[in-house]
Scaffold this motif. Structure first.
Motif, mmCIF file in Angstrom:
data_model
loop_
_atom_site.group_PDB
_atom_site.id
_atom_site.type_symbol
_atom_site.label_atom_id
_atom_site.label_comp_id
_atom_site.label_asym_id
_atom_site.label_seq_id
_atom_site.Cartn_x
_atom_site.Cartn_y
_atom_site.Cartn_z
ATOM 1 N N ASP A 239 1.376 -98.883 -58.424
ATOM 2 C CA ASP A 239 1.591 -97.794 -59.370
ATOM 3 C C ASP A 239 0.278 -97.075 -59.694
ATOM 4 O OD1 ASP A 239 2.911 -96.159 -61.157
ATOM 5 O OD2 ASP A 239 2.911 -97.625 -62.793
ATOM 6 N N GLY A 240 -0.624 -97.042 -58.730
ATOM 7 C CA GLY A 240 -1.926 -96.402 -58.946
ATOM 8 C C GLY A 240 -1.968 -94.999 -58.385
ATOM 9 N N THR A 241 -2.542 -94.863 -57.184
ATOM 10 C CA THR A 241 -2.577 -93.552 -56.523
ATOM 11 C C THR A 241 -1.622 -93.574 -55.332
ATOM 12 O OG1 THR A 241 -4.307 -94.225 -54.982
ATOM 13 C CG2 THR A 241 -5.025 -93.302 -57.102
ATOM 14 N N ALA B 280 -6.489 -94.882 -62.133
ATOM 15 C CA ALA B 280 -5.289 -94.048 -62.249
ATOM 16 C C ALA B 280 -4.193 -94.791 -63.013
ATOM 17 C CB ALA B 280 -4.782 -93.653 -60.860
ATOM 18 N N TYR B 281 -4.036 -96.072 -62.710
ATOM 19 C CA TYR B 281 -3.021 -96.875 -63.396
ATOM 20 C C TYR B 281 -3.325 -96.944 -64.891
ATOM 21 C CZ TYR B 281 -0.106 -100.813 -64.775
ATOM 22 O OH TYR B 281 0.798 -101.609 -65.409
ATOM 23 N N ARG C 242 -0.961 -98.111 -49.105
ATOM 24 C CA ARG C 242 -1.665 -99.243 -48.499
ATOM 25 C C ARG C 242 -1.059 -100.596 -48.892
ATOM 26 N NH1 ARG C 242 -7.366 -99.167 -46.971
ATOM 27 N NH2 ARG C 242 -8.261 -97.077 -46.910
ATOM 28 N N GLU D 113 -10.203 -96.477 -57.679
ATOM 29 C CA GLU D 113 -9.466 -95.274 -58.096
ATOM 30 C C GLU D 113 -8.054 -95.630 -58.556
ATOM 31 O OE1 GLU D 113 -9.567 -92.571 -54.741
ATOM 32 O OE2 GLU D 113 -11.780 -92.603 -54.851
ATOM 33 N N ALA D 114 -7.421 -96.551 -57.837
ATOM 34 C CA ALA D 114 -6.056 -96.951 -58.207
ATOM 35 C C ALA D 114 -6.054 -97.596 -59.587
ATOM 36 C CB ALA D 114 -5.491 -97.924 -57.166
ATOM 37 N N ALA D 115 -7.025 -98.475 -59.842
ATOM 38 C CA ALA D 115 -7.083 -99.149 -61.143
ATOM 39 C C ALA D 115 -7.281 -98.125 -62.256
ATOM 40 C CB ALA D 115 -8.198 -100.195 -61.152
ATOM 41 N N TRP E 220 -10.891 -96.758 -52.956
ATOM 42 C CA TRP E 220 -9.470 -96.497 -53.236
ATOM 43 C C TRP E 220 -8.892 -97.515 -54.221
ATOM 44 C CZ3 TRP E 220 -5.489 -99.931 -52.027
ATOM 45 C CH2 TRP E 220 -5.816 -101.005 -51.167
ATOM 46 N N VAL E 221 -9.457 -98.729 -54.225
ATOM 47 C CA VAL E 221 -8.970 -99.761 -55.149
ATOM 48 C C VAL E 221 -9.398 -99.422 -56.580
ATOM 49 C CG1 VAL E 221 -9.097 -102.209 -55.759
ATOM 50 C CG2 VAL E 221 -9.045 -101.522 -53.340
ATOM 51 N N ASP F 30 -6.951 -105.022 -45.431
ATOM 52 C CA ASP F 30 -7.628 -104.395 -46.571
ATOM 53 C C ASP F 30 -7.279 -105.155 -47.851
ATOM 54 O OD1 ASP F 30 -5.120 -103.566 -47.378
ATOM 55 O OD2 ASP F 30 -5.460 -101.430 -46.985
ATOM 56 N N PHE F 31 -7.831 -104.698 -48.971
ATOM 57 C CA PHE F 31 -7.630 -105.401 -50.233
ATOM 58 C C PHE F 31 -6.147 -105.428 -50.625
ATOM 59 C CE2 PHE F 31 -7.808 -105.638 -54.937
ATOM 60 C CZ PHE F 31 -8.535 -106.814 -55.071
ATOM 61 N N GLY F 32 -5.408 -104.385 -50.255
ATOM 62 C CA GLY F 32 -3.988 -104.329 -50.566
ATOM 63 C C GLY F 32 -3.212 -105.424 -49.843
ATOM 64 N N LYS G 293 -2.601 -93.581 -66.543
ATOM 65 C CA LYS G 293 -1.155 -93.355 -66.645
ATOM 66 C C LYS G 293 -0.561 -94.141 -67.809
ATOM 67 C CE LYS G 293 0.198 -93.354 -62.101
ATOM 68 N NZ LYS G 293 0.954 -93.921 -60.933
ATOM 69 N N HIS G 294 -0.970 -95.406 -67.893
ATOM 70 C CA HIS G 294 -0.337 -96.263 -68.893
ATOM 71 C C HIS G 294 -0.914 -96.064 -70.274
ATOM 72 C CE1 HIS G 294 2.586 -98.264 -66.315
ATOM 73 N NE2 HIS G 294 1.753 -97.848 -65.367
ATOM 74 N N ARG H 92 -1.150 -102.605 -60.223
ATOM 75 C CA ARG H 92 -2.073 -101.468 -60.310
ATOM 76 C C ARG H 92 -2.145 -100.690 -58.992
ATOM 77 N NH1 ARG H 92 -7.440 -103.941 -62.745
ATOM 78 N NH2 ARG H 92 -6.487 -105.906 -62.079
ATOM 79 N N LEU H 93 -2.103 -101.416 -57.884
ATOM 80 C CA LEU H 93 -2.176 -100.714 -56.592
ATOM 81 C C LEU H 93 -0.874 -99.985 -56.303
ATOM 82 C CD1 LEU H 93 -4.002 -103.409 -54.406
ATOM 83 C CD2 LEU H 93 -5.021 -101.408 -55.532
ATOM 84 N N GLU I 71 -2.451 -93.164 -52.280
ATOM 85 C CA GLU I 71 -3.078 -93.950 -51.209
ATOM 86 C C GLU I 71 -2.901 -95.446 -51.454
ATOM 87 O OE1 GLU I 71 -7.333 -93.533 -50.688
ATOM 88 O OE2 GLU I 71 -7.295 -94.706 -48.821
ATOM 89 N N SER I 72 -3.140 -95.882 -52.697
ATOM 90 C CA SER I 72 -3.060 -97.319 -52.966
ATOM 91 C C SER I 72 -1.610 -97.800 -52.810
ATOM 92 C CB SER I 72 -3.615 -97.649 -54.350
ATOM 93 O OG SER I 72 -2.796 -97.133 -55.382
#
Ligand code: FE2
Ligand code: FE2
Lengths: 310, 256
Positions: free
Chosen positions: B154-156, A297-298, B162, A293-295, A290-291, B97-99, A301-302, B151-152, B158-159
């Motif tokens: 403004d990512g997905t 996605a960010y 979290r 994926e977030a990176a 998930w981390v 978690d990492f968040g 987006k940007h 990044r977390l 889920e992120s």
């Protein structure tokens, strides 16, 4: 692709670079070797990494953190070197996670005492250096250059491991016992790190011809034994091999028989820690999905926002 | 033989507080070794841990010198019992978690930057020297935390969920960063220590700016857990201390 001309080229110390033409077999062999080397670096973080939080002094803790960090860095350089051959890090990791590519069998042994951390530095990094120094002259440029940097750090790790072992060997009875038991555990697996005897090592001849390999497994193992036995004697520790003797004529140490059935067992996946090491790697990767994926996605987006603005 | 003054003892306690913060947070970050989301993060998190460990060693060594009882960095790190360890509770909380780890990193780093900047001008030359090195390190720690929180957040989906949960959980422990007690008042008056009131403004501005960029909200809570500076800890801390100290304590008096 003229394979003969290629072989002639790599035999005369010419370096192959990423854009050069190369035989498919050469590329495949290198990708597999570099990837398995990278996998070994990152799985190798686990046995010692487990001791960071328990290190017995703040100085040793700092040394160990730096070492484990170096190993992660080695993994990064090596995956990058593999990527210069067209491989993809995520795909290589997937091959590791699904058991289709291997890592060094040595990391499937448990590090159960603090002395194991010292023994790993002394013996495992020591054996890695003997294996890897010739790779600094490997025919593939990016791999050779990565190895120059890695070997410098490995030799630092080896010296720190030996120094930590020396302190234990000269310490309290409990510390001396810990040191001897660690040598007992790691000696034979370290010898196995060089791989089976050359007669039983099918890929060796081709790798030699391609300038990927410079010395035979047995030659390298001998070099390690000759360097390490006197160090053990200096520490006052006993190498766990009743047949070990020095050949007066050649000056080489001769070891007893290596138990290659143990090597085969660990290679097959039935060593003491195979399941644990791989499960931990896979869990870290999955938990971090998930981390990543977030990176991604960010970034997407940007990048889109920047493109609109431009 | 120099005599130990009241001021020396105050400085020793101040260094212990800051040193324990650094040591305990380093210990938590080390738990991420070979468990992080990607290889680059293994390198980065261990890098943060190494910086903090270096700060802890300098601070504990200085604490031992000023205290004048012959305790070195290892005696202070490994041989004090739980009630004598005086870190902020924020740094001892489990990683989650990492968040959540990154949420905590942001709260700590946004405080560490103005703290060490202020301590560069401390009237205590030894503390100012430690600050001179630490201030460069924590600037990177703040960049690292900021870039992940953004990044977390403004990512997905889920992120976002979290990391917001991570902030909600660690936020109440942030109040303790800015508490003042008589010891700190004495050291502020002498120009030795940084004044939390000034730090808090900078901290609040940084954290709010990052949370806004990350599309996260500032948690609202009336709960203010406290007591770390007087040796009160969460239940999780006993396990951390046991792991940190057991090997050293199992072999009294030997060298490593
Ligand atoms: Fe390595
Ligand atoms: Fe190494």
């Amino acid at each position: 692709m003229d394979e003969q001309a290629f072989t002639a080229r790599v035999t005369g110390d010419d370096r192959v670079e990423p854009r050069d033409e190369m035989p498919d077999g050469y590329r495949r062999t290198l990708v597999r070797q570099i990837a398995q080397h990278a996998h070994s670096e990152i799985i190798g973080m686990q046995p010692e990494g487990n001791w960071i939080t328990r290190a017995p002094s703040l100085r040793r803790k700092a040394i160990l953190v730096a070492k484990v960090q170096d190993e992660a860095g080695h993994g990064l350089y090596l995956y990058s070197a593999a990527e210069t051959l067209g491989a993809d890090r995520d795909e290589l990791l997937d091959l590791l996670h699904t058991g289709r590519q291997k890592y060094s069998t040595i990391f499937n042994y448990p590090a159960t005492s603090w002395a194991d951390v010292a023994a790993i530095g002394w013996l495992v990094d020591g054996a890695a250096i003997v294996n890897q120094v010739p790779l600094t002259r490997c025919s593939y440029g990016p791999y050779a250059r990565a190895m120059v940097r890695i070997c410098k750090e490995e030799s630092f790790h080896q010296r720190q491991g030996f120094e930590a072992m020396a302190v234990l060997a000269a310490g309290s009875p409990a510390q001396r016992r810990m040191a001897q038991e660690a040598l007992d555990r790691w000696w034979w697996p370290a010898l196995m790190m060089f791989g089976p005897s050359d007669v039983d090592s099918p890929n060796s001849a081709q790798s030699m011809a391609w300038g990927i390999k410079r010395f035979s497994n047995d030659e390298l193992r001998q070099r390690f034994v000759d360097a390490t036995v006197p160090q053990a004697e200096f520490l006052g520790l006993v190498v766990p091999d009743p047949d070990l003797r020095r050949d007066e004529e050649t000056g080489h140490y001769r070891t007893g028989q290596i138990d290659w059935s143990e090597f085969a067992t660990v290679m097959r996946g039935d060593g003491p820690c195979n399941r644990e090491r791989l499960a931990r790697r896979v869990a870290a990767h999955d938990d971090g999905g998930w981390v990543r994926e977030a990176a991604a996605a960010y970034a997407a987006k940007h990048a889109a926002a920047r493109a609109v603005a431009a | 033989m120099t005599t130990t003054t009241e001021v020396d003892l105050d400085v020793a306690t101040y260094c212990l507080r800051l040193g324990d913060d650094a040591l305990v947070l380093a210990q938590r970050l080390c738990e991420w070794a070979a468990r992080s989301p990607q290889l680059e993060e293994d390198v980065a998190l261990l890098n943060l841990a190494l910086d903090l460990l270096g700060q802890a060693r300098s601070l504990l060594t200085l604490a031992g010198v000023r205290e004048g009882r012959g305790r070195d960095e290892d005696a202070l790190a490994f041989l004090r019992d739980e009630p004598d360890v005086v870190n902020l509770q924020l740094v001892e909380l489990e990683n989650g978690d990492f968040g959540r780890t990154m949420a905590r990193q942001l709260l700590v780093a946004a405080y560490a930057v103005p703290l060490w900047q202020a301590l560069c001008a401390s009237t205590d030359a030894d503390l100012a020297a430690i600050a001179g090195k630490a201030v460069k390190e924590v600037a990177y720690h703040l960049d690292h935390a900021r870039s992940w929180v953004v990044r977390l957040g403004d990512g997905t989906e889920e992120s976002h969920r979290r990391v917001q949960a991570g902030f909600d959980e660690v936020w109440p422990y942030g109040f303790e960063l800015f508490e003042v007690d008589p010891l700190l008042e004495r050291l502020i008056a002498r120009g030795v220590a940084a004044d939390p009131a000034a730090l808090q403004q900078v901290w609040r501005a940084t954290v709010e700016e990052v949370l806004a960029e990350a599309t996260l909200v500032v948690p609202e809570t009336g709960w203010r857990p406290t007591g770390g500076r007087s040796g009160a800890h969460t239940e999780a801390f006993g396990y951390l201390l046991a792991e940190l100290q057991h090997l050293h304590r199992s072999h009294p008096g030997v060298s490593w």
